[in-house]
Design a protein around this motif. Structure first.
Motif, short mmCIF file in Angstrom:
data_model
loop_
_atom_site.label_atom_id
_atom_site.label_comp_id
_atom_site.label_asym_id
_atom_site.label_seq_id
_atom_site.Cartn_x
_atom_site.Cartn_y
_atom_site.Cartn_z
N GLN A 1 -9.76 13.55 -3.64
CA GLN A 1 -8.45 13.19 -3.09
C GLN A 1 -7.41 13.06 -4.21
O GLN A 1 -6.25 13.45 -4.04
CB GLN A 1 -8.55 11.87 -2.31
CG GLN A 1 -9.23 12.04 -0.95
CD GLN A 1 -9.63 10.72 -0.32
OE1 GLN A 1 -9.66 9.68 -0.99
NE2 GLN A 1 -9.97 10.74 0.95
N LEU B 1 -19.68 12.49 5.34
CA LEU B 1 -19.48 11.06 5.56
C LEU B 1 -19.26 10.74 7.04
O LEU B 1 -19.20 9.56 7.41
CB LEU B 1 -18.26 10.58 4.75
CG LEU B 1 -18.46 10.44 3.24
CD1 LEU B 1 -17.13 10.28 2.53
CD2 LEU B 1 -19.36 9.25 2.93
N GLU C 1 -10.56 12.71 9.23
CA GLU C 1 -10.05 12.83 7.87
C GLU C 1 -10.20 14.26 7.36
O GLU C 1 -9.32 14.79 6.69
CB GLU C 1 -10.79 11.86 6.95
CG GLU C 1 -10.28 11.83 5.52
CD GLU C 1 -8.85 11.34 5.39
OE1 GLU C 1 -8.21 11.65 4.37
OE2 GLU C 1 -8.35 10.67 6.32
N ALA C 2 -11.33 14.89 7.70
CA ALA C 2 -11.55 16.29 7.31
C ALA C 2 -10.50 17.19 7.96
O ALA C 2 -9.96 18.11 7.31
CB ALA C 2 -12.95 16.73 7.73
N LEU D 1 -13.57 18.85 -0.53
CA LEU D 1 -13.22 17.57 0.07
C LEU D 1 -13.52 17.56 1.57
O LEU D 1 -14.02 16.57 2.10
CB LEU D 1 -11.74 17.26 -0.18
CG LEU D 1 -11.20 15.95 0.41
CD1 LEU D 1 -12.03 14.76 -0.05
CD2 LEU D 1 -9.73 15.76 0.03
N VAL E 1 -7.20 16.83 6.12
CA VAL E 1 -7.21 17.59 4.87
C VAL E 1 -6.93 19.07 5.15
O VAL E 1 -6.18 19.72 4.42
CB VAL E 1 -8.57 17.43 4.13
CG1 VAL E 1 -8.62 18.33 2.90
CG2 VAL E 1 -8.80 15.99 3.73
N ALA F 1 -15.48 11.71 -2.62
CA ALA F 1 -14.25 12.00 -1.85
C ALA F 1 -13.03 11.45 -2.57
O ALA F 1 -11.99 12.10 -2.63
CB ALA F 1 -14.37 11.39 -0.45
N ASP F 2 -13.15 10.25 -3.14
CA ASP F 2 -12.04 9.64 -3.86
C ASP F 2 -11.58 10.52 -5.02
O ASP F 2 -10.38 10.73 -5.21
CB ASP F 2 -12.45 8.27 -4.38
CG ASP F 2 -11.33 7.58 -5.15
OD1 ASP F 2 -10.40 7.07 -4.51
OD2 ASP F 2 -11.38 7.57 -6.39
N SER G 1 -18.56 8.51 -1.00
CA SER G 1 -17.22 7.92 -0.90
C SER G 1 -16.45 8.09 -2.20
O SER G 1 -15.26 8.40 -2.21
CB SER G 1 -17.32 6.43 -0.54
OG SER G 1 -17.84 6.26 0.76
N GLN H 1 -16.05 14.91 3.43
CA GLN H 1 -15.62 14.08 4.55
C GLN H 1 -16.50 14.32 5.78
O GLN H 1 -16.82 13.37 6.51
CB GLN H 1 -14.15 14.35 4.89
CG GLN H 1 -13.15 13.96 3.80
CD GLN H 1 -13.05 12.46 3.59
OE1 GLN H 1 -13.81 11.68 4.15
NE2 GLN H 1 -12.11 12.05 2.74
N ASN I 1 -16.51 11.61 8.63
CA ASN I 1 -15.07 11.39 8.81
C ASN I 1 -14.41 12.69 9.31
O ASN I 1 -13.68 13.35 8.56
CB ASN I 1 -14.42 10.93 7.50
CG ASN I 1 -14.98 9.63 6.99
OD1 ASN I 1 -15.47 8.81 7.77
ND2 ASN I 1 -14.94 9.43 5.68
N ARG I 2 -14.64 13.03 10.54
CA ARG I 2 -14.13 14.31 11.08
C ARG I 2 -12.61 14.32 11.14
O ARG I 2 -11.97 15.34 10.83
CB ARG I 2 -14.71 14.57 12.47
CG ARG I 2 -16.22 14.81 12.45
CD ARG I 2 -16.74 15.15 13.84
NE ARG I 2 -18.18 15.39 13.79
CZ ARG I 2 -18.74 16.53 13.44
NH1 ARG I 2 -17.95 17.55 13.12
NH2 ARG I 2 -20.04 16.68 13.42
#
Length: 386
Positions: A316, A339, A344-345, A332, A348, A312-313, A309, A336, A341-342
């Protein structure tokens, strides 16, 4: 909603640590970043992790909790310290150490909630933090714009003219070095008639000296050898402090997560951002480049620690500064996906593609396209399974 509080627990009894962690978990909004039976080991690790508060037993073999608290105070004077003990007789010493609270075992969830409320109040008061303590000395702000922040409300200097403000910024930019009048004129009044430009310069110098005196700002503008110097008299310039922190981060072998938070708090924007000072562009690019370099190092560090996390931060933040950087964008996207987070990926991917097309006028690199295609393929497969 209050921010997550990162706490370290120190007690020589495993059962006491277990109980405290359970109670904190029931209250919520607390992250346990370290559990220690040995206070000496806790002190060794203190600089390596980000801690908002410490819960500390007093009666422990090897080192009493009050001794450990004094060591913590020497490193982080404003750190909230909560003593957890079965002995009331140490309360006076705890008071001398300025502990945030003194919990007598066994304590209840309600009593612990009261302690966390105190900690939250402490963390949300900027005046309690050394880096945000304005005190009685003005602060020179160069990140996110240019202004001199006056102590008190806080409030800013209201400049008589734009050029007076720019002249102040230009002299501060040179960090106490003497700047010749022709150099100032060329930077602030390029192409102007020399006689008129000199008149403008001396008028602005007069305005500037008067403004600094009226607001009791301890910057002294001195003249000598055809040049001018802004003597800061130990005033803090946020950009210089930020650069020093970046140098420390990029040079140290092992990183301290506390520096990650401090670095990101300090970066409030580009150097002289939106001021339209052409002479500031080189340093602006340099500071931004160093910040990006530091963020990339943090990304690698967080990955090595399994803290995805935070990895990723950090990326970002890089992408906010360099939205068309495909290397960072790919990294990134991968984080994601790891994590889970599809969506979110995918976001991006879309932002990266738009940035590359608009800012560079080209298409995504082959490596990026392959990653995007694989991600879309996996996303489609996952959708079909459901």
């Amino acid at each position: 909603m209050n921010p997550m509080i990162r706490v370290m627990l120190i007690d020589d009894e495993e059962a006491a640590l277990d109980l405290l962690e359970i109670l904190l978990g029931q209250i919520g909004n607390v992250e346990i970043v370290g559990r220690y039976l040995n206070p000496i080991q806790a002190l060794e690790d203190f600089k390596k992790i980000t801690v908002d508060a410490v819960f500390l037993d007093i009666q422990m073999p090897g080192m009493k909790g009050t001794q450990a608290a004094r060591h913590i105070r020497s490193m982080f004077p404003e750190m909230p310290i909560v003593f957890t003990t079965a002995y009331a007789e140490f309360a006076v010493e705890a008071f001398e150490i300025e502990s945030t609270d003194y919990l007598l075992k066994p304590f209840t969830t309600g009593r612990l909630q009261s302690t966390l409320t105190r900690i939250n109040k402490h963390l949300q008061e900027p005046a309690n933090r050394p880096e945000a303590n304005i005190g009685s000395i003005p602060l020179v702000q160069c990140l996110g714009g240019f202004q001199i922040i006056l102590p008190g409300e806080p409030k800013e200097i209201v400049w008589k003219t734009k050029k007076e403000r720019e002249l102040c910024a230009f002299l501060i930019h040179h960090e106490g070095k003497r700047v010749n009048a022709p150099v100032i004129i060329e930077a602030l009044w390029p192409g102007y008639d020399l006689v008129k430009a000199k008149t403008y310069l001396y008028t602005c110098l007069s305005y500037l000296r008067r403004s600094l005196a009226e607001h009791e700002v301890p910057i002294h503008i001195s003249k000598g050898n055809q040049g001018f110097t802004a003597e800061l008299n130990e005033m803090t310039v946020d950009a210089s402090a930020f650069e020093n922190l970046l140098i420390q981060i990029l040079s140290e072998e092992s990183l301290s997560e506390r520096n990650y938070d401090q670095m990101n708090r300090m970066y409030t924007g580009d150097y002289m951002e939106a001021c339209d000072f052409g002479w500031a562009s080189a340093r602006q690019s340099e500071i931004r480049s160093q910040y990006v370099h530091a963020l990339r190092r943090w990304h690698m560090y967080f990955r090595s620690q399994g803290k995805l996390s935070l990895a990723a931060d950090s990326l970002q933040r890089v992408m906010a500064l360099m939205p068309d950087s495909e290397v960072d964008g790919r990294a990134l996207i991968r984080v994601q996906l790891e994590l889970g987070n599809r969506s979110e990926a995918h976001r991006v991917c879309l932002q990266l593609e738009q940035a590359v097309r608009v800012q560079l006028g080209t298409e995504l690199e082959d490596e990026t396209m392959l990653l995007v295609q694989q991600m879309l393929k996996d996303r489609s497969a996952a959708f079909n399974e459901t």
